[in-house]
Design an enzyme around this catalytic site. Structure first.
Site, mmCIF file in Angstrom:
data_model
loop_
_atom_site.group_PDB
_atom_site.id
_atom_site.type_symbol
_atom_site.label_atom_id
_atom_site.label_comp_id
_atom_site.label_asym_id
_atom_site.label_seq_id
_atom_site.Cartn_x
_atom_site.Cartn_y
_atom_site.Cartn_z
ATOM 1 N N LYS A 88 0.838 -1.201 0.000
ATOM 2 C CA LYS A 88 0.000 0.000 0.000
ATOM 3 C C LYS A 88 0.875 1.254 0.000
ATOM 4 C CE LYS A 88 -0.363 -0.275 5.066
ATOM 5 N NZ LYS A 88 -1.169 -0.818 6.169
ATOM 6 N N ARG B 38 -10.553 -0.398 14.955
ATOM 7 C CA ARG B 38 -10.425 0.441 13.780
ATOM 8 C C ARG B 38 -11.401 -0.047 12.722
ATOM 9 N NH1 ARG B 38 -4.497 1.021 10.984
ATOM 10 N NH2 ARG B 38 -5.083 -0.985 10.105
ATOM 11 N N TYR C 28 11.519 32.017 3.972
ATOM 12 C CA TYR C 28 10.213 32.620 4.235
ATOM 13 C C TYR C 28 10.066 33.008 5.703
ATOM 14 C CZ TYR C 28 8.477 31.167 -0.356
ATOM 15 O OH TYR C 28 8.276 31.014 -1.703
ATOM 16 N N MET D 1 8.228 24.832 -0.057
ATOM 17 C CA MET D 1 7.553 23.775 -0.805
ATOM 18 C C MET D 1 8.541 22.929 -1.605
ATOM 19 S SD MET D 1 4.479 23.956 -3.610
ATOM 20 C CE MET D 1 3.395 24.922 -2.591
HETATM 21 C C1 LIG Z 1 -0.329 -1.793 6.918
HETATM 22 C C2 LIG Z 1 -0.818 -3.101 7.389
HETATM 23 C C3 LIG Z 1 0.080 -4.188 7.578
HETATM 24 C C4 LIG Z 1 1.589 -4.040 7.472
HETATM 25 O O1 LIG Z 1 2.149 -3.683 8.730
HETATM 26 P P1 LIG Z 1 3.727 -3.535 8.905
HETATM 27 O O2 LIG Z 1 3.895 -3.106 10.327
HETATM 28 O O3 LIG Z 1 4.184 -2.487 7.945
HETATM 29 O O4 LIG Z 1 4.338 -4.858 8.618
HETATM 30 C C5 LIG Z 1 -0.459 -5.429 7.870
HETATM 31 N N1 LIG Z 1 -1.796 -5.596 8.025
HETATM 32 C C6 LIG Z 1 -2.675 -4.568 7.903
HETATM 33 C C7 LIG Z 1 -4.128 -4.814 8.107
HETATM 34 C C8 LIG Z 1 -2.212 -3.284 7.600
HETATM 35 O O5 LIG Z 1 -3.084 -2.267 7.491
#
Ligand SMILES: *Cc1c(COP(=O)(O)O)cnc(C)c1O
Length: 368
Positions: free
Chosen positions: A38, A136, A264, A313
Site C-alpha cells: 500500500k 479500527r 520565508y 515547498m
Molecule cells: C499496513 C498493514 C500491515 C503491514 O504492517 P507492517 O507493520 O508495515 O508490517 C499489515 N496488516 C494490515 C491490516 C495493515 O493495514
C-alpha cells in the site's frame, strides 16, 4: 551508485530480496507470505516492487484502497491482491479487476454480495476482517452468527480467509494486550469454523508480529515495513536493510553575514557568518515543516547539515558553515546508514510516515 545530480529515490531490490528472505526464514514451511504494498509500497514504487516480489513467488499482495490494486493489475501483477480497506463505491472495480476485498461490517458485506450478484459471480473470494482490540475496522465476535448466516445463504461469495490486526506487536516488553488479541482471534476462528462448512485460512501478524509472536503466524503473515528494511526495534533492524535512499544535490551555496535572514518569514537570522546550501527538496516532497528550524538534517560529505529556517515547498536550506562542499555535491536525506527511522525520530515521527511521504514527483531509480 554514482552521485546524484537531482533529487532521486534509489530503491535497492537486492536489499528487498534480503529482507524478504530474512522474514521468510522466521516462518515454518507452508506459511504463506503477503507483501503489503500500500501507499506506493511504503513510498518506494509499488509496481516495480510488486513485480520483483512476484518473481520471488510471493503468495499475496495487500493494498489499502481499490485504486492501488487497479494500478498493480495495470502493471501486470497477476498474484492475488487483498484490498484492506475498500469502500462500497469501488466494489464494481474490485470485481472487474479481480481484486479481493476485506469485508469488515455487515454494511460492506451486504453491499459486496449485492454487487457480486449483479456481476453474476460464483464463489467470489472475500476476506473477513475481525476486530480484536485495535477498534479500527472489523466485525466483532458478537457479529459471527449473523455474518455466517449471511455468507452461508449465498453462493456468490466464498470466504477465503479470516484475519485481524495487532495493535502493538512491536512492544515486546508489554505483551499482555497482544496475547489477548491472539486469544481472541483463536476464539473467533473456532466459532466461525463451527458454523461454516469450510475452513478459510487465517492471518494476524504484521512485521513485528512475525518477529515477536511466532506462535501467531497461522496460515499467512502480512509484512510491510520489514520488507522495506525496518523492524521497529534496533535488535531487528540489524538484520534488515533499508531499501530506499533519498538523495539530492546542492543547487546553490550562499554566504550570510551576521544579521542576514534566510527563507520565508525570515525563519532564520544568522548570529554569525554562515554558509548555507540550498537543496531541491521541500515539504511538497515529503520533508514536512516540522523538520525545519534545526529539527532535521541531511548528510553532506559525511557530516550533518541541519535545516535552517522554514522548509519551503520545493527547497530547504541547510547549514554547511563547517562542511567542505560546493554546488553540485550530493546530500543524503536518508539511506541504509543514515536511516529514515533515525531522521523521523527527531520530529517524533516514525519510519513509516517519512517513507510514505516521499512525493510522486521524485524520480525513482531501481537497481538490483
Ligand atoms: C499496513 C498493514 C500491515 C503491514 O504492517 P507492517 O507493520 O508495515 O508490517 C499489515 N496488516 C494490515 C491490516 C495493515 O493495514
Amino acid at each position: 551508485m554514482d552521485k546524484v545530480q537531482e533529487t532521486v529515490l534509489e530503491i535497492d531490490l537486492k536489499a528487498l530480496k534480503h529482507n524478504f528472505e530474512y522474514l521468510k526464514s522466521k516462518l515454518t514451511d507452508g506459511t504463506k507470505f503477503l507483501a503489503v504494498v500500500k501507499a506506493f509500497a511504503y513510498g518506494s514504487d509499488a509496481a516495480q516492487v510488486a513485480k520483483y516480489l512476484q518473481e520471488l513467488n510471493i503468495d499475496y499482495f495487500a493494498v489499502a484502497y481499490t485504486y492501488e490494486g487497479v494500478a498493480l493489475r495495470d502493471a501486470g501483477i497477476t498474484t492475488p491482491i487483498l484490498v484492506l480497506h475498500p469502500q462500497p463505491v469501488s466494489f464494481d472495480t474490485i470485481i472487474k479487476r479481480c481484486l479481493e476485498p476485506s469485508l469488515y461490517s455487515q454494511y460492506v458485506l451486504d453491499g459486496f454480495i449485492a454487487c457480486a450478484e449483479t456481476h453474476k459471480q460464483h464463489n467470489y473470494p472475500v476476506h473477513l476482517k475481525f476486530n480484536t482490540g485495535l477498534n479500527r475496522l472489523g466485525f466483532s465476535a458478537e457479529d459471527i452468527p449473523n455474518v455466517i448466516k449471511t455468507v452461508s445463504k449465498t453462493k456468490t461469495i466464498k470466504v477465503r480467509s479470516l484475519f485481524s490486526h495487532l495493535a502493538e506487536s512491536e512492544e515486546l516488553a508489554t505483551p499482555d494486550f497482544t496475547l489477548k488479541q491472539i486469544e481472541q482471534f483463536n476464539s473467533i476462528y473456532k466459532q466461525v469454523y463451527k458454523l461454516l462448512d469450510y475452513k478459510p485460512f487465517l492471518h494476524l501478524c504484521n512485521t513485528s508480529g512475525i518477529i515477536n509472536y511466532p506462535e501467531a503466524h497461522f496460515d499467512m503473515v502480512r509484512s510491510g515495513i520489514g520488507l522495506y528494511g525496518f523492524g521497529n526495534d534496533q535488535s531487528v533492524n540489524k538484520y534488515l536493510k533499508p531499501i530506499a535512499s533519498l538523495k539530492t544535490s546542492i543547487s546553490q551555496i550562499h554566504y550570510l553575514k551576521k544579521g542576514d535572514s534566510l527563507g520565508y518569514n525570515r525563519g532564520f537570522i544568522a548570529q554569525k557568518d554562515t554558509k548555507t546550501a540550498t537543496l531541491p527538496i521541500g515539504h511538497a516532497d515529503g520533508i514536512k515543516r516540522q523538520y525545519g528550524n534545526g529539527h532535521g538534517f541531511v548528510i553532506i560529505n559525511n557530516q550533518k547539515a541541519y535545516i535552517l529556517g522554514n522548509v519551503c515547498m520545493d527547497m530547504i536550506m541547510v547549514d554547511v558553515t563547517n562542511i567542505d562542499c560546493k554546488e553540485g555535491d550530493q546530500a543524503i536525506i536518508f539511506d541504509a546508514k543514515h536511516t529514515a527511522e533515525h531522521l523521523a525520530e527527531n520530529v517524533n515521527s516514525i519510519s513509516y510516515e517519512l517513507l510514505t511521504a516521499v512525493s510522486q514527483r521524485i524520480k525513482r531509480v531501481l537497481y538490483r
